[in-house]
Design a protein around this motif. Structure first.
Motif, PDB file in Angstrom:
ATOM      1  N   LEU A 190      -4.001  -8.842   1.672  1.00 43.42           N
ATOM      2  CA  LEU A 190      -5.576  -9.183   1.697  1.00 43.42           C
ATOM      3  C   LEU A 190      -6.462  -8.745   0.905  1.00 43.42           C
ATOM      4  N   ARG A 191      -6.380  -7.484   0.739  1.00 46.98           N
ATOM      5  CA  ARG A 191      -7.443  -6.623  -0.150  1.00 46.98           C
ATOM      6  C   ARG A 191      -6.870  -5.176  -0.277  1.00 46.98           C
ATOM      7  N   SER A 192      -7.442  -4.692  -1.448  1.00 47.32           N
ATOM      8  CA  SER A 192      -7.079  -3.112  -1.504  1.00 47.32           C
ATOM      9  C   SER A 192      -8.306  -2.278  -2.029  1.00 47.32           C
ATOM     10  N   GLU A 193      -8.286  -1.138  -1.557  1.00 49.02           N
ATOM     11  CA  GLU A 193      -9.567  -0.236  -1.638  1.00 49.02           C
ATOM     12  C   GLU A 193      -9.269   1.248  -1.761  1.00 49.02           C
ATOM     13  N   ASP A 234      -4.517   7.704  -2.180  1.00 45.39           N
ATOM     14  CA  ASP A 234      -5.194   7.267  -3.317  1.00 45.39           C
ATOM     15  C   ASP A 234      -5.873   5.936  -3.142  1.00 45.39           C
ATOM     16  N   TYR A 235      -5.261   5.031  -2.278  1.00 41.73           N
ATOM     17  CA  TYR A 235      -5.948   3.704  -2.246  1.00 41.73           C
ATOM     18  C   TYR A 235      -5.053   3.146  -0.806  1.00 41.73           C
ATOM     19  N   ILE A 236      -5.658   1.991  -0.595  1.00 42.23           N
ATOM     20  CA  ILE A 236      -5.249   1.327   0.809  1.00 42.23           C
ATOM     21  C   ILE A 236      -4.864  -0.127   0.506  1.00 42.23           C
ATOM     22  N   LEU A 237      -3.941  -0.586   0.941  1.00 46.54           N
ATOM     23  CA  LEU A 237      -3.779  -2.109   0.721  1.00 46.54           C
ATOM     24  C   LEU A 237      -3.587  -2.780   2.148  1.00 46.54           C
ATOM     25  N   ARG A 282      -1.289  -7.583  11.092  1.00 51.53           N
ATOM     26  CA  ARG A 282      -1.760  -6.864   9.849  1.00 51.53           C
ATOM     27  C   ARG A 282      -1.252  -5.435   9.854  1.00 51.53           C
ATOM     28  N   LYS A 283      -1.214  -4.842   8.629  1.00 52.41           N
ATOM     29  CA  LYS A 283      -0.652  -3.425   8.393  1.00 52.41           C
ATOM     30  C   LYS A 283      -1.679  -2.966   7.188  1.00 52.41           C
ATOM     31  N   ALA A 284      -1.947  -1.720   7.249  1.00 47.45           N
ATOM     32  CA  ALA A 284      -2.675  -0.946   6.146  1.00 47.45           C
ATOM     33  C   ALA A 284      -1.504  -0.147   5.633  1.00 47.45           C
ATOM     34  N   LYS A 297      -0.362   1.045  13.064  1.00 49.37           N
ATOM     35  CA  LYS A 297      -0.932   0.089  12.095  1.00 49.37           C
ATOM     36  C   LYS A 297      -1.073   0.489  10.664  1.00 49.37           C
ATOM     37  N   THR A 298      -0.678   1.548  10.430  1.00 42.43           N
ATOM     38  CA  THR A 298      -0.643   2.223   8.952  1.00 42.43           C
ATOM     39  C   THR A 298       0.698   2.716   8.545  1.00 42.43           C
TER      40      THR A 298
END
Length: 359
Positions: A28-31, A40-43, A51-53, A82-83
């Motif tokens: 969906l997105r990354s940040e 370092d970052y999350i997808l 949904r999963k992070a 969820k992560t």
């Protein structure tokens, strides 16, 4: 090693490549992480089960020591279904991957290996070799100077060493001893506390040294003598003493003094100098086949560390005997395994018990 910014971009691409191969997963997105203590970052991804992070921790080094930092970090965090954490590095070794899997953490490397597994998704690709590892890096721990340090550590793995005394004992610089320590710690073959460093995986270290042990730089020559082995060795001792030559038996000749029922007909001997004078004194004939004497002039005197006098002659340490047997023919590997099980391993266990009793 990859530069930091380049590594981040490559890591992002590797993770996306891994996930994009699964048709029912949508990225969906990354940040970037909003906090310094976060990943370092999350997808954010969408799977059939919701949904999963994915929290990605990126490291320039995939050795176990660096993966352990993430494992400890995740253990401190509250459980969140969820992560899902993953460790990303240029290359993830089999040992590192096993550590991460057992801790419920996934991994992705730039060589193409990956493991991402949680409810509703399982991706696993392993077996890719490390494309970033040069031959120099691979052998650095087992080069001549570094091997001096290994000999000291393996002579008694139960001992703790501070860097300065270790460097002095191994006859290397403090910087070189420090580099060896760091490499051992990175691979988690050693541990360190307020008493200093000591080996935690001496068996694995010795095994890997055998896999990288090379004799190409050793000047060696094959000879024939009319004397049988025991008489030749006695003559060798007398000649070396008269010429002031440092020597030490190894191979089967050394093994026979550690395990008396080992039979041999060929004498392997390290000789430090004056080889030509010694050959003349022993009346040896240079041959290309049928030799019963092999004289080896090593490029470094580390092979003479922990020599001992047995039955009136000098021999190398059990560790050196083991290494030389491992790369020799004539059932050398079988004899090496016997020396390890009957001599080296029991010696390590005895010294460990003695240290434990003192503590």
């Amino acid at each position: 090693m990859l530069k930091h910014q380049s590594l981040i971009l490559s890591a992002h691409k590797a993770i996306n490549d891994c996930l994009n191969n699964v048709p029912f997963v949508n990225v969906l997105r990354s940040e970037t992480s909003p906090t310094d203590s976060g990943p370092d970052y999350i997808l954010h991804i969408d799977t059939p089960l919701g949904r999963k992070a994915i929290y990605a921790e990126i490291s320039a080094n995939g050795q176990p020591r660096f993966a352990r930092i993430l494992i400890d970090k995740v253990r401190l965090l509250s459980d969140d279904s969820k992560t899902y954490w993953i460790f990303v590095a240029p290359f993830i070794s089999e040992k590192t991957g096993k550590m991460l899997r057992s801790s419920g953490i996934g991994f992705v490397d730039l060589a193409g290996n990956c493991f991402i597994s949680f409810s509703g998704l399982h991706i696993q690709k392993e077996g890719k070799k490390n494309p970033y590892l040069s031959r120099r890096q691979f052998n650095s721990l087992f080069k001549v100077k570094a091997s001096r340090v290994l000999r000291v550590l393996l002579s008694d793995p139960s001992l703790h060493w501070k860097i300065a005394p270790l460097a002095k004992e191994a006859h290397v610089s403090v910087g070189h001893a420090y580099n060896v320590k760091e490499e051992l710690l990175n691979r988690e073959w050693a541990v360190v506390d307020n008493r200093g460093m000591k080996l935690s995986e001496p068996e694995i270290l010795l095994h890997e040294w055998c896999n990288n042990y090379q004799l190409e730089d050793y000047r060696r020559a094959s000879f024939y003598s009319l004397l049988e082995a025991s008489r030749l060795e006695k003559h060798l001792e007398e000649s070396c003493s008269a010429l002031g030559v440092r020597y030490a038996l190894s191979g089967f000749a050394g093994a026979a003094r550690l395990a008396p029922f080992v039979r041999y007909h060929r004498v392997h001997c390290y000789v430090e100098n004056n080889v030509n004078d010694l050959v003349k004194s022993l009346d040896l004939k240079l041959v290309t086949s049928g030799e019963n004497v092999i004289l080896i002039n090593p490029p470094d005197d580390g092979v003479f560390y922990d020599t001992r006098r047995v039955d009136g002659v000098w021999m190398v340490s059990p560790i050196q005997v083991y290494l030389d047997l491992k790369v020799s023919s004539d059932r050398g590997e079988e004899a090496a395994d016997f020396i390890y099980k009957e001599v080296i391993e029991p010696q390590w266990k005895r010294t460990k018990l003695q240290v434990t009793a003192r503590e």
